[in-house]
Design a protein around this motif. Structure first.
Motif, PDB file in Angstrom:
ATOM      1  N   ALA A 301      -4.941 -14.927 -11.896  1.00 42.29           N
ATOM      2  CA  ALA A 301      -5.907 -13.940 -11.398  1.00 42.29           C
ATOM      3  C   ALA A 301      -5.294 -13.087 -10.289  1.00 42.29           C
ATOM      4  CB  ALA A 301      -7.162 -14.651 -10.892  1.00 42.29           C
ATOM      5  N   LEU A 302      -4.502 -13.705  -9.417  1.00 41.58           N
ATOM      6  CA  LEU A 302      -3.838 -12.946  -8.358  1.00 41.58           C
ATOM      7  C   LEU A 302      -2.824 -11.960  -8.938  1.00 41.58           C
ATOM      8  CD1 LEU A 302      -3.257 -15.719  -5.663  1.00 41.58           C
ATOM      9  CD2 LEU A 302      -4.676 -13.680  -5.405  1.00 41.58           C
ATOM     10  N   ASN A 303      -2.122 -12.380  -9.970  1.00 37.22           N
ATOM     11  CA  ASN A 303      -1.143 -11.491 -10.596  1.00 37.22           C
ATOM     12  C   ASN A 303      -1.829 -10.278 -11.232  1.00 37.22           C
ATOM     13  OD1 ASN A 303       1.701 -11.050 -11.497  1.00 37.22           O
ATOM     14  ND2 ASN A 303       0.769 -11.253 -13.516  1.00 37.22           N
ATOM     15  N   ASP A 304      -2.954 -10.518 -11.917  1.00 39.05           N
ATOM     16  CA  ASP A 304      -3.710  -9.397 -12.496  1.00 39.05           C
ATOM     17  C   ASP A 304      -4.237  -8.467 -11.407  1.00 39.05           C
ATOM     18  OD1 ASP A 304      -3.254 -10.498 -14.979  1.00 39.05           O
ATOM     19  OD2 ASP A 304      -5.200 -11.497 -15.093  1.00 39.05           O
ATOM     20  N   CYS A 305      -4.695  -9.051 -10.314  1.00 34.72           N
ATOM     21  CA  CYS A 305      -5.214  -8.244  -9.209  1.00 34.72           C
ATOM     22  C   CYS A 305      -4.114  -7.391  -8.592  1.00 34.72           C
ATOM     23  CB  CYS A 305      -5.842  -9.160  -8.160  1.00 34.72           C
ATOM     24  SG  CYS A 305      -6.589  -8.296  -6.764  1.00 34.72           S
ATOM     25  N   LEU A 306      -2.937  -7.975  -8.402  1.00 31.46           N
ATOM     26  CA  LEU A 306      -1.829  -7.226  -7.813  1.00 31.46           C
ATOM     27  C   LEU A 306      -1.418  -6.056  -8.696  1.00 31.46           C
ATOM     28  CD1 LEU A 306       0.278  -6.969  -5.567  1.00 31.46           C
ATOM     29  CD2 LEU A 306       1.715  -8.582  -6.823  1.00 31.46           C
ATOM     30  N   HIS A 307      -1.348  -6.282  -9.991  1.00 29.33           N
ATOM     31  CA  HIS A 307      -0.973  -5.200 -10.908  1.00 29.33           C
ATOM     32  C   HIS A 307      -2.047  -4.113 -10.953  1.00 29.33           C
ATOM     33  CE1 HIS A 307       2.779  -6.610 -12.830  1.00 29.33           C
ATOM     34  NE2 HIS A 307       2.326  -7.816 -12.522  1.00 29.33           N
ATOM     35  N   SER A 308      -3.311  -4.506 -10.835  1.00 28.79           N
ATOM     36  CA  SER A 308      -4.379  -3.502 -10.796  1.00 28.79           C
ATOM     37  C   SER A 308      -4.280  -2.647  -9.536  1.00 28.79           C
ATOM     38  CB  SER A 308      -5.748  -4.183 -10.859  1.00 28.79           C
ATOM     39  OG  SER A 308      -5.909  -4.879 -12.074  1.00 28.79           O
TER      40      SER A 308
END
Length: 384
Positions: A301-308
């Motif tokens: 979830a953190l990785n998706d948030c960072l890319h967003s």
């Protein structure tokens, strides 16, 4: 008659004795070869007795030395163990990790008196269907919670093409501060569906009387006990809290916080919620969240948030923002193994993530050299 009783002539004959067949025994001839073989066999048996005696004597001697050899082996093992214990463990690579969250503050009270007077609830209470439910104003909030959990609140809001301020603030507070998992997950799905519809059919225009800002998200982190909310609160070492206090460590609501931030950046084409500087601050906070080992389960979830968050910027603004993000991160993260972790978590093969990773690595190298030069200067001043 008497003549017939007389014996016959052959009855007076004596029985003939058959002599047994005499078998002639062959004499075994002993040749010269047999004599030579016997001679050498006897000769070879004589020296075998001596080694056998020597072997027996040697085994007796080895039994006498068993205790001595065992003592030497024990001494050797003890010496090796002592040398291993004397080896310093300071050179081993330490584990990455920072205490990102401290003690949580008191959660805000989830009281919303304006919710009873919202148009949505008043419309339902004035409808003839309410004659079956007999809903009272004081029962309005539990009723709306049921609609929220089962997905009916989202449908009613879209049918009215309006998200009232009381409904928006109530669901947003449930998402960030509710101790009930069912309510905070339903509220998070409510906001994600409003900002980022799953398909074109749900993509209807509606009015939102209130949108949460960056300050509300920052305030939530402060309530959660976030320690790295400013460069002045940099931590120099890892120290995970294992106390008995229930208020220590990251709260359960941080999962909804991460998901909401991710969706907000993806929905910037429909509604712009954050400014460029605010997204820079959020990226710094998300990178710091990666350094908490208690949040390893939320790495995806953190990785998706960072890319967003990275995709929020325009191409022109991204390069200048990378410098600000990198400097902000290096001010919060110590120059140890955690700085390597900060660079490592920026994954992906697209040009933006590669550029951010290289800028982060460069800034950490500069910080390491600055710290080294500072230590050398201090040692020089102390020596003089």
């Amino acid at each position: 008659m008497t003549e017939m009783d007389e014996p016959l002539d052959f009855e007076f004959e004596e029985p003939t004795h058959v002599s047994p067949t005499i078998t002639k025994k062959k004499k075994k001839l002993i040749g010269l070869d047999d004599l030579l073989n016997d001679f050498y066999q006897v000769k070879s048996d004589v020296p075998k007795k001596e080694p056998k005696r020597a072997k027996i004597q040697k085994s007796y001697d080895s039994d006498d030395n068993v205790d001595t050899r065992e003592a030497e082996l024990h001494n050797y093992v003890d010496k090796c163990q002592q040398q291993m214990n004397e080896i310093s463990t300071d050179d081993q690579m330490p584990l990455w990790g920072l205490q990102v969250f401290g003690d949580q503050k008191t959660m805000p009270l989830l009281t919303f008196p304006d919710l009873r007077s919202c148009v949505l609830l008043q419309t339902f209470m004035g409808h003839e269907v309410n004659s079956l439910f007999e809903l009272k104003p004081e029962e309005g909030e539990p009723f709306l919670e049921g609609l929220l959990v089962h997905g009916w609140l989202l449908k009613l809001v879209k049918n009215h093409c309006l998200v009232e301020k009381s409904i928006a603030t109530w669901t947003f507070s449930l998402m960030l501060y509710s101790p009930k998992e069912e309510l905070r997950e339903a509220a998070c799905e409510f906001w994600c569906s409003l900002l980022l519809p799953e398909n074109q059919v749900d993509d209807v225009t509606f009015e939102m009387e209130w949108l949460p800002s960056h300050s509300e998200l920052r305030q939530a982190l402060e309530v959660y006990g976030f320690l790295l909310d400013s460069p002045s609160k940099s931590l120099s070492s890892m120290e995970i809290v294992h106390g008995d206090s229930d208020s220590a460590g990251p709260p359960q609501n941080i999962k909804s916080w991460i998901k909401y931030v991710s969706v907000c950046c993806q929905a910037r084409t429909t509604c712009s919620i954050f400014s460029t500087s605010e997204v820079e601050d959020l990226i710094t906070s998300v990178i710091c969240l990666f350094l908490d080992r208690q949040l390893l389960g939320l790495s995806s979830a953190l990785n998706d948030c960072l890319h967003s968050l990275i995709s929020f910027f325009s191409d022109d603004a991204f390069h200048s923002s990378c410098q600000k993000i990198a400097k902000s991160v290096t001010c919060r993260v110590p120059t140890d193994v955690n700085c390597l972790r900060s660079v490592e978590i920026v994954t992906g093969g697209n040009p933006r993530t590669k550029h951010l990773r290289s800028v982060l690595a460069f800034q950490f190298l500069v910080a390491c050299f600055d710290n080294k030069c500072m230590h050398v200067s201090l040692n020089t001043c102390a020596a003089t």
